[in-house]
Motif scaffolding. Structure first.
Motif, short mmCIF file in Angstrom:
data_model
loop_
_atom_site.label_atom_id
_atom_site.label_comp_id
_atom_site.label_asym_id
_atom_site.label_seq_id
_atom_site.Cartn_x
_atom_site.Cartn_y
_atom_site.Cartn_z
N PRO A 14 78.07 48.43 -31.35
CA PRO A 14 77.25 47.95 -30.22
C PRO A 14 77.51 46.48 -29.95
N SER A 15 77.50 46.13 -28.68
CA SER A 15 77.73 44.78 -28.13
C SER A 15 79.21 44.41 -28.05
N GLN A 16 80.08 45.21 -28.65
CA GLN A 16 81.51 44.92 -28.57
C GLN A 16 82.11 45.47 -27.28
N THR A 17 83.41 45.24 -27.11
CA THR A 17 84.11 45.73 -25.93
C THR A 17 84.95 46.95 -26.29
N LEU A 18 84.75 48.00 -25.53
CA LEU A 18 85.53 49.23 -25.68
C LEU A 18 86.82 49.05 -24.89
N SER A 19 87.95 49.31 -25.53
CA SER A 19 89.24 49.19 -24.85
C SER A 19 90.04 50.47 -25.04
N LEU A 20 90.43 51.09 -23.93
CA LEU A 20 91.24 52.30 -23.96
C LEU A 20 92.47 52.11 -23.08
N THR A 21 93.55 52.73 -23.50
CA THR A 21 94.80 52.68 -22.76
C THR A 21 95.21 54.09 -22.35
N CYS A 22 95.70 54.21 -21.15
CA CYS A 22 96.25 55.47 -20.66
C CYS A 22 97.74 55.25 -20.41
N THR A 23 98.56 55.95 -21.18
CA THR A 23 100.01 55.85 -21.04
C THR A 23 100.51 56.97 -20.15
N VAL A 24 101.27 56.59 -19.14
CA VAL A 24 101.75 57.55 -18.15
C VAL A 24 103.24 57.81 -18.35
N PRO A 43 77.73 63.16 -24.36
CA PRO A 43 77.37 64.44 -24.95
C PRO A 43 76.19 65.08 -24.22
N GLY A 44 76.36 66.33 -23.83
CA GLY A 44 75.30 67.07 -23.17
C GLY A 44 75.04 66.68 -21.72
N LYS A 45 75.92 65.85 -21.15
CA LYS A 45 75.72 65.39 -19.77
C LYS A 45 76.94 65.68 -18.91
N GLY A 46 76.83 65.40 -17.64
CA GLY A 46 77.94 65.63 -16.73
C GLY A 46 78.92 64.48 -16.70
N LEU A 47 79.95 64.65 -15.89
CA LEU A 47 80.98 63.64 -15.76
C LEU A 47 80.45 62.42 -15.00
N GLU A 48 80.85 61.25 -15.46
CA GLU A 48 80.48 60.00 -14.80
C GLU A 48 81.74 59.22 -14.46
N TRP A 49 81.95 58.97 -13.17
CA TRP A 49 83.12 58.24 -12.73
C TRP A 49 82.97 56.76 -13.09
N ILE A 50 84.03 56.17 -13.62
CA ILE A 50 83.99 54.77 -14.04
C ILE A 50 84.69 53.87 -13.03
N SER A 62 82.55 51.90 -10.43
CA SER A 62 81.23 52.45 -10.20
C SER A 62 80.22 51.32 -10.14
N PRO A 63 79.34 51.31 -9.15
CA PRO A 63 78.34 50.23 -9.06
C PRO A 63 77.50 50.10 -10.33
N SER A 64 77.24 51.21 -10.98
CA SER A 64 76.38 51.16 -12.17
C SER A 64 77.08 50.56 -13.38
N LEU A 65 78.39 50.52 -13.36
CA LEU A 65 79.17 50.00 -14.49
C LEU A 65 79.97 48.76 -14.13
N LYS A 66 79.93 48.38 -12.89
CA LYS A 66 80.82 47.33 -12.38
C LYS A 66 80.73 46.03 -13.16
N LEU A 82 91.29 50.47 -19.70
CA LEU A 82 89.87 50.35 -19.42
C LEU A 82 89.24 49.44 -20.45
N GLN A 83 88.50 48.47 -19.99
CA GLN A 83 87.70 47.63 -20.87
C GLN A 83 86.24 47.72 -20.40
N LEU A 84 85.38 48.09 -21.33
CA LEU A 84 83.95 48.20 -21.04
C LEU A 84 83.22 47.32 -22.04
#
Length: 120
Positions: A14-24, A43-50, A62-66, A82-84
């Motif tokens: 918690p409080s850190q930055t999540l970093s993911l890479t998508c290699t194409v 978990p247990g929820k629908g898809l959320e666009w980032i 997404s405005p909620s994550l911007k 992606l960095q969150l």
């Protein structure tokens, strides 16, 4: 055949930055007419666009994550990232990258997804 592969740590504190890479592979992140996108499913929820990054390099969120999100790309590696920031346990989800046709919104290729858990 275009392939997308997510990578990154499966556990973030918690409080850190999540970093993911998508290699194409089989396609280029600079090809005109496509958006390169991230979405997640808690978990247990629908898809959320980032958000996505366009072939031109501009990004939309997404405005909620911007306020916590940055999507960028490395054209030399044909990757987008992606960095969150300031994550909480509510950011625990399976994260997917995908390609979207800009003119139609149609999603034509998906990554397999990667589980990210936010926990101490």
């Amino acid at each position: 055949q275009v392939q997308l592969q997510e990578s990154g740590p499966g556990l973030v504190k918690p409080s850190q930055t999540l970093s993911l890479t998508c290699t194409v592979s089989g396609g280029s992140v600079t090809t005109n007419g496509y958006y390169w996108s991230w979405i997640r499913q808690p978990p247990g929820k629908g898809l959320e666009w980032i958000g996505y990054i366009r072939y031109s390099g501009s990004a939309y969120y997404s405005p909620s994550l911007k306020s916590r999100t940055v999507i960028s790309r490395d054209t030399s590696k044909n990757q987008f990232t992606l960095q969150l920031s300031s994550v909480t346990p509510e950011d625990t989800a399976v994260y997917y990258c995908f390609r979207q046709v800009a003119s139609t919104g149609w999603v034509d290729y998906w990554g397999q997804g990667t589980q990210v858990t936010v926990s101490t």
